[in-house]
Design an enzyme around this catalytic site. Structure first.
Site, mmCIF file in Angstrom:
data_model
loop_
_atom_site.group_PDB
_atom_site.id
_atom_site.type_symbol
_atom_site.label_atom_id
_atom_site.label_comp_id
_atom_site.label_asym_id
_atom_site.label_seq_id
_atom_site.Cartn_x
_atom_site.Cartn_y
_atom_site.Cartn_z
ATOM 1 N N ARG A 15 0.828 -1.212 0.000
ATOM 2 C CA ARG A 15 0.000 0.000 0.000
ATOM 3 C C ARG A 15 0.860 1.259 0.000
ATOM 4 N NH1 ARG A 15 -0.934 4.887 2.289
ATOM 5 N NH2 ARG A 15 -0.465 4.020 4.366
ATOM 6 N N ASP A 16 1.476 1.549 1.127
ATOM 7 C CA ASP A 16 2.263 2.769 1.262
ATOM 8 C C ASP A 16 3.458 2.759 0.318
ATOM 9 O OD1 ASP A 16 2.879 5.230 2.306
ATOM 10 O OD2 ASP A 16 3.837 4.465 4.112
ATOM 11 N N HIS A 207 6.688 4.175 12.803
ATOM 12 C CA HIS A 207 6.629 4.165 11.333
ATOM 13 C C HIS A 207 7.665 5.186 10.861
ATOM 14 C CE1 HIS A 207 4.220 4.100 7.403
ATOM 15 N NE2 HIS A 207 5.076 5.103 7.234
ATOM 16 N N HIS A 209 10.561 6.732 8.111
ATOM 17 C CA HIS A 209 11.131 6.847 6.775
ATOM 18 C C HIS A 209 12.633 7.097 6.902
ATOM 19 C CE1 HIS A 209 7.424 7.277 4.105
ATOM 20 N NE2 HIS A 209 6.975 6.997 5.311
ATOM 21 N N CYS A 240 6.473 10.019 -0.006
ATOM 22 C CA CYS A 240 5.307 10.820 0.383
ATOM 23 C C CYS A 240 5.089 11.894 -0.666
ATOM 24 C CB CYS A 240 5.511 11.464 1.757
ATOM 25 S SG CYS A 240 4.128 12.515 2.264
ATOM 26 N N ASN A 249 9.833 4.126 3.270
ATOM 27 C CA ASN A 249 9.847 3.600 4.635
ATOM 28 C C ASN A 249 11.114 2.790 4.845
ATOM 29 O OD1 ASN A 249 6.865 4.050 5.584
ATOM 30 N ND2 ASN A 249 6.709 3.227 3.516
#
Length: 302
Positions: A15-16, A207, A209, A240, A249
Site C-alpha cells: 500500500r504505502d 513508522h 522513513h 510521500c 519507509n
C-alpha cells in the site's frame, strides 16, 4: 538493557510502498507481492487503500487486489480508509483491520487531506464507529510527528493532542510516523512518550522513513523504550507525495536483519523476504532500496 523478546512488523509495501509509483502496477503483481510476504512469515500486511482513483490512481484496483489474495487465517490484512465512502467500499472486501490517519501538523493536514486536524478527527469518528460495529479493528496513524515540510519541527505536545483525539473516537492502536524521515532518536523518543500518555505500550507502534538514514536508529531508540511494533516496507518502497525528497519507509529486510542480530524474534524468513523484495524491485526496474537485501543478494552471486 531489556529489549522486547519479539517484535511485530507490519509490511506496508503493497500500500504505502506502491501508492506513489507513477506507472501502473497490475493487480496480479500486487497480489503476488502479498503472497510472497506472507510466505516469508509476515503476519500483518497493509494491502491497499480505498481512496479516490482521481487522487491515488495506483490504488484504483483495491477491490480486485483484496479479492485476489489467497488469505491465511493467521495473517491480518489491513486497508487504509480516508472517509466513510472509503470505508463503505472497503468493508465489502472484508478487511481484518482499517487504518485511519491524522497529522500532528496543521499545514500538512491541509495539504494532504484538505482539512484541519480537528476536522479530520471528526471525519474519522463515524468510520471508527462503523468499523468497530462490524468487528473490524481500527488502527490509527499520526503523520509528521517530529517534522513537517511546511512547519518544520513538531512539538511533542502536538503528537499527544492528536493521540488523545484519536483515543477519544475509539481508535484502538496508534502509529507514530516520521513521515518525511527527519527524525533523530531523541526526537522520536519524545514523540513516542507523548503518544504513550494516551495509549498503552502494547497499542503504540513506530513508522519511520529513511530520508536522512535515521530509520534504523529511530527503530532502536523505540525498542529501548519497549515499543515492539513497527511498520516497515519490503525493499524500502515508498515515499510521500506531499513531502518533497522524502524517501521510502525503512526496509523490512534491514529491520529484520538488525532484530535477528539482536536475538529478537520476528517469525520472518529473511531469505524469503529478500526474494519478495527482489521480485517487486525487478518489476519496477530498479534495485531493492535495502542494504541488507543488497548484501545478501551479492553473497548469493559470489
Amino acid at each position: 538493557m531489556n529489549y522486547p523478546a519479539r517484535v511485530k512488523l507490519v509490511d506496508v509495501g503493497p500500500r504505502d510502498g506502491l501508492q506513489n509509483e507513477k506507472d501502473p502496477v497490475p493487480a496480479a503483481v500486487k497480489i503476488e507481492l502479498v503472497h510472497r510476504l506472507q510466505d516469508a512469515g509476515l503476519k500483518d500486511i497493509e494491502v491497499t487503500s480505498f481512496v479516490s482513483p482521481k487522487w491515488v490512481p495506483q490504488m484504483a484496483d483495491a477491490l480486485v487486489v483484496m479479492a485476489g489474495i489467497q488469505r491465511r487465517v493467521d495473517v491480518r490484512y489491513s486497508v487504509l480508509t480516508p472517509n466513510m465512502k472509503g470505508f463503505e467500499a472497503a468493508v465489502t472486501s472484508k478487511p481484518d483491520e482499517i487504518v485511519v490517519f491524522a497529522s500532528a501538523s496543521e499545514a500538512f493536514s491541509q495539504r494532504n487531506i484538505n482539512c484541519s486536524i480537528a476536522e479530520s478527527i471528526e471525519r474519522f469518528a463515524p468510520v471508527t464507529a462503523a468499523a468497530k460495529a462490524a468487528g473490524i479493528y481500527v488502527r490509527g496513524a499520526i503523520s509528521c510527528t517530529v517534522g513537517c515540510p511546511y512547519e518544520g519541527d513538531i512539538a511533542p505536545d502536538r503528537v499527544g493532542m492528536v493521540a488523545q483525539l484519536m483515543a477519544g473516537i475509539g481508535v484502538q492502536h496508534i502509529g507514530v510516523a516520521d513521515t518525511i524521515g527527519v527524525g533523530t532518536p531523541l526526537k522520536v523518543q519524545r514523540a513516542m512518550e507523548a503518544a504513550l500518555k494516551h495509549y498503552p505500550l502494547a497499542d503504540v507502534s513506530g513508522h519511520f522513513h529513511d530520508t536522512y538514514g535515521q530509520a534504523l536508529g529511530n527503530t532502536l531508540a523505540s525498542l529501548q523504550m519497549g515499543v515492539w511494533q513497527f511498520d516497515t516496507s519490503v525493499a524500502g518502497l515508498g515515499g510521500c507525495p506531499y513531502a518533497r525528497g522524502a524517501t521510502g519507509n525503512v526496509a523490512t529486510e534491514d529491520v529484520v536483519y538488525m532484530l535477528h542480530g539482536m536475538g529478537i524474534e520476528t517469525g520472518i524468513d529473511l531469505e524469503k523476504l529478500v526474494d519478495a523484495g527482489q521480485f517487486i524491485s525487478e518489476f519496477l526496474g530498479r534495485k531493492p532500496n535495502s542494504r541488507a537485501a543488497t548484501a545478501l543478494l551479492n553473497r548469493r552471486i559470489n
